[in-house]
Design a protein around this motif. Structure first.
Motif, PDB file in Angstrom:
ATOM      1  N   LYS A   1      79.063 -19.451 -32.937  1.00 56.44           N
ATOM      2  CA  LYS A   1      78.118 -19.987 -31.963  1.00 56.44           C
ATOM      3  C   LYS A   1      78.085 -21.523 -31.967  1.00 56.44           C
ATOM      4  O   LYS A   1      77.996 -22.136 -30.897  1.00 56.44           O
ATOM      5  N   THR A   2      78.168 -22.136 -33.145  1.00 55.05           N
ATOM      6  CA  THR A   2      78.148 -23.597 -33.178  1.00 55.05           C
ATOM      7  C   THR A   2      79.437 -24.176 -32.614  1.00 55.05           C
ATOM      8  O   THR A   2      79.422 -25.189 -31.911  1.00 55.05           O
ATOM      9  N   SER A   3      80.563 -23.529 -32.885  1.00 48.55           N
ATOM     10  CA  SER A   3      81.821 -23.961 -32.266  1.00 48.55           C
ATOM     11  C   SER A   3      81.730 -23.869 -30.748  1.00 48.55           C
ATOM     12  O   SER A   3      82.192 -24.745 -30.018  1.00 48.55           O
ATOM     13  N   THR A   4      81.113 -22.790 -30.254  1.00 47.56           N
ATOM     14  CA  THR A   4      80.976 -22.609 -28.809  1.00 47.56           C
ATOM     15  C   THR A   4      80.056 -23.660 -28.211  1.00 47.56           C
ATOM     16  O   THR A   4      80.389 -24.277 -27.185  1.00 47.56           O
TER      17      THR A   4
ATOM     18  N   ARG B   1      67.329 -24.008 -39.771  1.00 49.33           N
ATOM     19  CA  ARG B   1      67.503 -23.517 -41.135  1.00 49.33           C
ATOM     20  C   ARG B   1      68.885 -23.869 -41.682  1.00 49.33           C
ATOM     21  O   ARG B   1      69.018 -24.227 -42.844  1.00 49.33           O
ATOM     22  N   LYS B   2      69.901 -23.762 -40.833  1.00 45.36           N
ATOM     23  CA  LYS B   2      71.266 -24.081 -41.249  1.00 45.36           C
ATOM     24  C   LYS B   2      71.932 -24.958 -40.186  1.00 45.36           C
ATOM     25  O   LYS B   2      72.886 -24.544 -39.523  1.00 45.36           O
ATOM     26  N   PRO B   3      71.447 -26.171 -40.001  1.00 48.08           N
ATOM     27  CA  PRO B   3      71.992 -27.046 -38.952  1.00 48.08           C
ATOM     28  C   PRO B   3      73.414 -27.494 -39.266  1.00 48.08           C
ATOM     29  O   PRO B   3      73.750 -27.764 -40.421  1.00 48.08           O
ATOM     30  N   GLN B   4      74.237 -27.584 -38.220  1.00 50.65           N
ATOM     31  CA  GLN B   4      75.623 -28.017 -38.404  1.00 50.65           C
ATOM     32  C   GLN B   4      76.094 -29.046 -37.386  1.00 50.65           C
ATOM     33  O   GLN B   4      77.139 -29.644 -37.567  1.00 50.65           O
ATOM     34  N   VAL B   5      75.341 -29.235 -36.322  1.00 49.95           N
ATOM     35  CA  VAL B   5      75.802 -30.129 -35.263  1.00 49.95           C
ATOM     36  C   VAL B   5      76.066 -31.530 -35.801  1.00 49.95           C
ATOM     37  O   VAL B   5      77.079 -32.162 -35.454  1.00 49.95           O
ATOM     38  N   HIS B   6      75.195 -32.041 -36.650  1.00 48.15           N
ATOM     39  CA  HIS B   6      75.388 -33.395 -37.179  1.00 48.15           C
ATOM     40  C   HIS B   6      76.663 -33.493 -38.001  1.00 48.15           C
ATOM     41  O   HIS B   6      77.337 -34.531 -38.006  1.00 48.15           O
ATOM     42  N   GLN B   7      77.030 -32.389 -38.672  1.00 50.80           N
ATOM     43  CA  GLN B   7      78.267 -32.396 -39.456  1.00 50.80           C
ATOM     44  C   GLN B   7      79.485 -32.349 -38.554  1.00 50.80           C
ATOM     45  O   GLN B   7      80.496 -33.013 -38.831  1.00 50.80           O
ATOM     46  N   ARG B   8      79.398 -31.591 -37.473  1.00 49.04           N
ATOM     47  CA  ARG B   8      80.547 -31.495 -36.552  1.00 49.04           C
ATOM     48  C   ARG B   8      80.868 -32.849 -35.914  1.00 49.04           C
ATOM     49  O   ARG B   8      82.018 -33.158 -35.640  1.00 49.04           O
ATOM     50  N   PHE B   9      79.824 -33.653 -35.656  1.00 49.07           N
ATOM     51  CA  PHE B   9      80.044 -34.950 -35.013  1.00 49.07           C
ATOM     52  C   PHE B   9      79.932 -36.112 -35.987  1.00 49.07           C
ATOM     53  O   PHE B   9      80.025 -37.271 -35.583  1.00 49.07           O
TER      54      PHE B   9
ATOM     55  N   SER C   1      69.004 -31.571 -35.753  1.00 44.01           N
ATOM     56  CA  SER C   1      67.826 -30.812 -36.176  1.00 44.01           C
ATOM     57  C   SER C   1      66.808 -31.674 -36.910  1.00 44.01           C
ATOM     58  O   SER C   1      65.611 -31.384 -36.879  1.00 44.01           O
ATOM     59  N   GLY C   2      67.279 -32.729 -37.577  1.00 47.21           N
ATOM     60  CA  GLY C   2      66.401 -33.472 -38.461  1.00 47.21           C
ATOM     61  C   GLY C   2      66.218 -32.714 -39.766  1.00 47.21           C
ATOM     62  O   GLY C   2      66.771 -31.624 -39.951  1.00 47.21           O
ATOM     63  N   PRO C   3      65.438 -33.254 -40.692  1.00 48.64           N
ATOM     64  CA  PRO C   3      65.193 -32.571 -41.966  1.00 48.64           C
ATOM     65  C   PRO C   3      64.648 -31.161 -41.744  1.00 48.64           C
ATOM     66  O   PRO C   3      63.845 -30.936 -40.840  1.00 48.64           O
ATOM     67  N   ILE C   4      65.096 -30.212 -42.563  1.00 47.60           N
ATOM     68  CA  ILE C   4      64.684 -28.819 -42.392  1.00 47.60           C
ATOM     69  C   ILE C   4      63.186 -28.691 -42.693  1.00 47.60           C
ATOM     70  O   ILE C   4      62.732 -29.022 -43.792  1.00 47.60           O
ATOM     71  N   PRO C   5      62.404 -28.195 -41.723  1.00 45.06           N
ATOM     72  CA  PRO C   5      60.956 -28.092 -41.905  1.00 45.06           C
ATOM     73  C   PRO C   5      60.577 -26.788 -42.607  1.00 45.06           C
ATOM     74  O   PRO C   5      61.380 -25.856 -42.671  1.00 45.06           O
ATOM     75  N   PRO C   6      59.348 -26.677 -43.112  1.00 44.70           N
ATOM     76  CA  PRO C   6      58.918 -25.438 -43.751  1.00 44.70           C
ATOM     77  C   PRO C   6      58.599 -24.331 -42.756  1.00 44.70           C
ATOM     78  O   PRO C   6      58.513 -23.159 -43.130  1.00 44.70           O
ATOM     79  N   ASN C   7      58.422 -24.693 -41.476  1.00 42.91           N
ATOM     80  CA  ASN C   7      57.995 -23.721 -40.469  1.00 42.91           C
ATOM     81  C   ASN C   7      58.814 -23.820 -39.180  1.00 42.91           C
ATOM     82  O   ASN C   7      58.272 -24.061 -38.099  1.00 42.91           O
ATOM     83  N   PRO C   8      60.137 -23.626 -39.243  1.00 45.32           N
ATOM     84  CA  PRO C   8      60.964 -23.808 -38.040  1.00 45.32           C
ATOM     85  C   PRO C   8      60.582 -22.885 -36.882  1.00 45.32           C
ATOM     86  O   PRO C   8      60.608 -23.305 -35.719  1.00 45.32           O
TER      87      PRO C   8
END
Length: 236
Positions: free
Chosen positions: A57-60, A83-91, A126-133
């Motif tokens: 899904k993130t690749s798409t 919870r598991k952000p990846q967009v910032h890593q891809r770019f 996403s920013g820092p992972i929050p306790p209540n996404p």
């Protein structure tokens, strides 16, 4: 891209590093199909999800955003997988501020939207992972944010969590104009995919179609992304 497998490896979008590849052309076809869907009903905000993690899904979402921006659209890619952000890593950009800090009003919208490095494509990580996404994504603040962004961008792509993992995506589907459902042909369990689609339909999500990932064609050892538009899911 090191391989055409659907594992969510940390890698830059193939459409960014190899715009002439057959895989990039498949993403252009996906973009075109969404444009046709927009003829019948406005489709500015597209939510991308899957049944479970690691299905592509993130690749798409990242590659769709790149090819849409290449077509002279002003595009925003939002990483709502908090919870598991990846967009910032891809770019390869910072994730110290982003959606979470914006929603709690710690930073301004201008601070949180950053350039992707590709023309016309902007990122809201996403920013820092929050306790209540789940609560943050279902909040009125997020809905109002998307309404504001609609007036600033030609297209918004939201990378969301997998449907069966958490409840976030079902809430997000009300904000989006349409949902792209990613299926890994070699990994996704058919019954799980049906459950995920049924869950989306129960909340009256507009499913644009299914992105069928890792389909082996006649050419030896080649994999391509295929896209099937449908008023209802192609999974039966």
């Amino acid at each position: 891209m090191r391989s055409l497998a659907s594992r969510e490896d940390i890698q830059r979008p193939i459409s960014l590093i190899n715009p002439k590849s057959p895989l990039t052309e498949s993403y252009r076809t996906l973009r075109t199909n969404i444009q046709f869907a927009s003829v019948a009903e406005d489709t500015k905000v597209v939510l991308v999800t899957s049944t479970a993690p690691g299905e592509g899904k993130t690749s798409t979402s990242t590659n769709l955003a790149v090819v849409a921006a290449a077509a002279n659209k002003k595009v925003l890619l939002i990483d709502a997988d908090m919870r598991k952000p990846q967009v910032h890593q891809r770019f390869q950009v910072s994730n110290l501020i982003g959606l979470s800090t914006l929603l709690i009003k710690e930073r301004s919208l201008q601070d949180c939207i950053v350039s992707s490095g590709a023309e016309n494509l902007y990122l809201l990580t996403s920013g820092p992972i929050p306790p209540n996404p789940a609560e943050m994504l279902a909040s009125r603040a997020f809905a109002e944010l998307v309404d504001v962004l609609r007036s600033q961008f030609d297209m918004i792509v939201i990378d969301s969590p997998p449907v069966l993992s958490v409840s976030d995506t079902l809430a997000l589907s009300h904000i989006a104009d349409g949902v792209l459902f990613v299926v890994d042909s070699q990994k996704t369990h058919r019954l799980h995919a049906k459950r995920a689609v049924q869950a989306l339909m129960q909340v009256e999500a507009r499913i644009l179609g299914v992105v069928l990932n890792r389909v082996k064609h006649n050419r030896k050892d080649s994999y391509y992304y295929s896209y099937y538009t449908a008023g209802t899911p192609v999974i039966s």
